[in-house]
Write a protein that holds these residues in place. Structure first.
Motif, PDB file in Angstrom:
ATOM      1  N   THR A  17       0.838  -1.202   0.000  1.00 41.40           N
ATOM      2  CA  THR A  17       0.000   0.000   0.000  1.00 41.40           C
ATOM      3  C   THR A  17       0.870   1.248   0.000  1.00 41.40           C
ATOM      4  O   THR A  17       0.576   2.220  -0.705  1.00 41.40           O
ATOM      5  N   LYS A  18       1.938   1.211   0.752  1.00 44.29           N
ATOM      6  CA  LYS A  18       2.854   2.358   0.796  1.00 44.29           C
ATOM      7  C   LYS A  18       3.410   2.659  -0.597  1.00 44.29           C
ATOM      8  O   LYS A  18       3.443   3.823  -1.022  1.00 44.29           O
ATOM      9  N   ARG A  23       3.412   5.797  -5.754  1.00 45.95           N
ATOM     10  CA  ARG A  23       3.256   5.863  -7.214  1.00 45.95           C
ATOM     11  C   ARG A  23       2.125   6.816  -7.607  1.00 45.95           C
ATOM     12  O   ARG A  23       2.268   7.616  -8.526  1.00 45.95           O
ATOM     13  N   LEU A  24       1.010   6.711  -6.903  1.00 46.04           N
ATOM     14  CA  LEU A  24      -0.122   7.571  -7.220  1.00 46.04           C
ATOM     15  C   LEU A  24       0.206   9.036  -6.928  1.00 46.04           C
ATOM     16  O   LEU A  24      -0.131   9.927  -7.712  1.00 46.04           O
ATOM     17  N   ARG A  28       0.269  12.181  -9.592  1.00 41.35           N
ATOM     18  CA  ARG A  28      -0.570  13.369  -9.370  1.00 41.35           C
ATOM     19  C   ARG A  28       0.260  14.615  -9.036  1.00 41.35           C
ATOM     20  O   ARG A  28      -0.289  15.668  -8.762  1.00 41.35           O
ATOM     21  N   HIS A  29       1.578  14.444  -8.995  1.00 38.70           N
ATOM     22  CA  HIS A  29       2.483  15.546  -8.635  1.00 38.70           C
ATOM     23  C   HIS A  29       2.153  16.094  -7.252  1.00 38.70           C
ATOM     24  O   HIS A  29       2.092  17.301  -7.035  1.00 38.70           O
ATOM     25  N   LEU A  35      -1.632  13.115  -0.328  1.00 38.59           N
ATOM     26  CA  LEU A  35      -2.576  12.127  -0.836  1.00 38.59           C
ATOM     27  C   LEU A  35      -3.305  11.414   0.308  1.00 38.59           C
ATOM     28  O   LEU A  35      -4.526  11.250   0.258  1.00 38.59           O
ATOM     29  N   MET A  36      -2.568  11.035   1.345  1.00 41.92           N
ATOM     30  CA  MET A  36      -3.195  10.341   2.476  1.00 41.92           C
ATOM     31  C   MET A  36      -4.125  11.274   3.253  1.00 41.92           C
ATOM     32  O   MET A  36      -5.225  10.863   3.646  1.00 41.92           O
TER      33      MET A  36
END
Length: 96
Positions: A17-18, A23-24, A28-29, A35-36
């Motif tokens: 998951t990490k 990567r995501l 998304r820069h 993100l989290m």
């Protein structure tokens, strides 16, 4: 002026998951941290809305059990189907 104190919180996630988050975030820069935080914020907002809907449903059920007032589904369907037409119907009345 009100200031918000932000406190760090640690969470444990599995290595797979990490890596997926990393990567995501890169795609998304954004940072993995951003993100989290965004994911948690969206989850909490969605679940608060779901809980509010659940509470409204329970309140409506309690009111129905107390008063017995209701509207038959076929009348509600006819009313909703008339929306936006030249022959829009008034909302059906509740009754016992």
């Amino acid at each position: 002026m009100t200031t918000t104190v932000v406190r760090p919180v640690a969470i444990k996630i599995d290595p797979d998951t990490k890596e997926r988050v990393k990567r995501l975030a890169a795609a998304r820069h954004r940072t993995p941290h951003w993100l989290m935080r965004e994911a948690i914020s969206q989850y909490v907002e969605r679940e608060e809305k779901r809980e509010a809907f659940r509470q409204d449903t329970l309140k409506a059920w309690d009111e129905y059990q107390t008063t017995g007032l209701h509207t038959p589904p076929e009348k509600v369907d006819a009313w909703l189907s008339s929306w936006g037409t030249d022959n829009e119907l008034p909302a059906p009345a509740c009754h016992k």
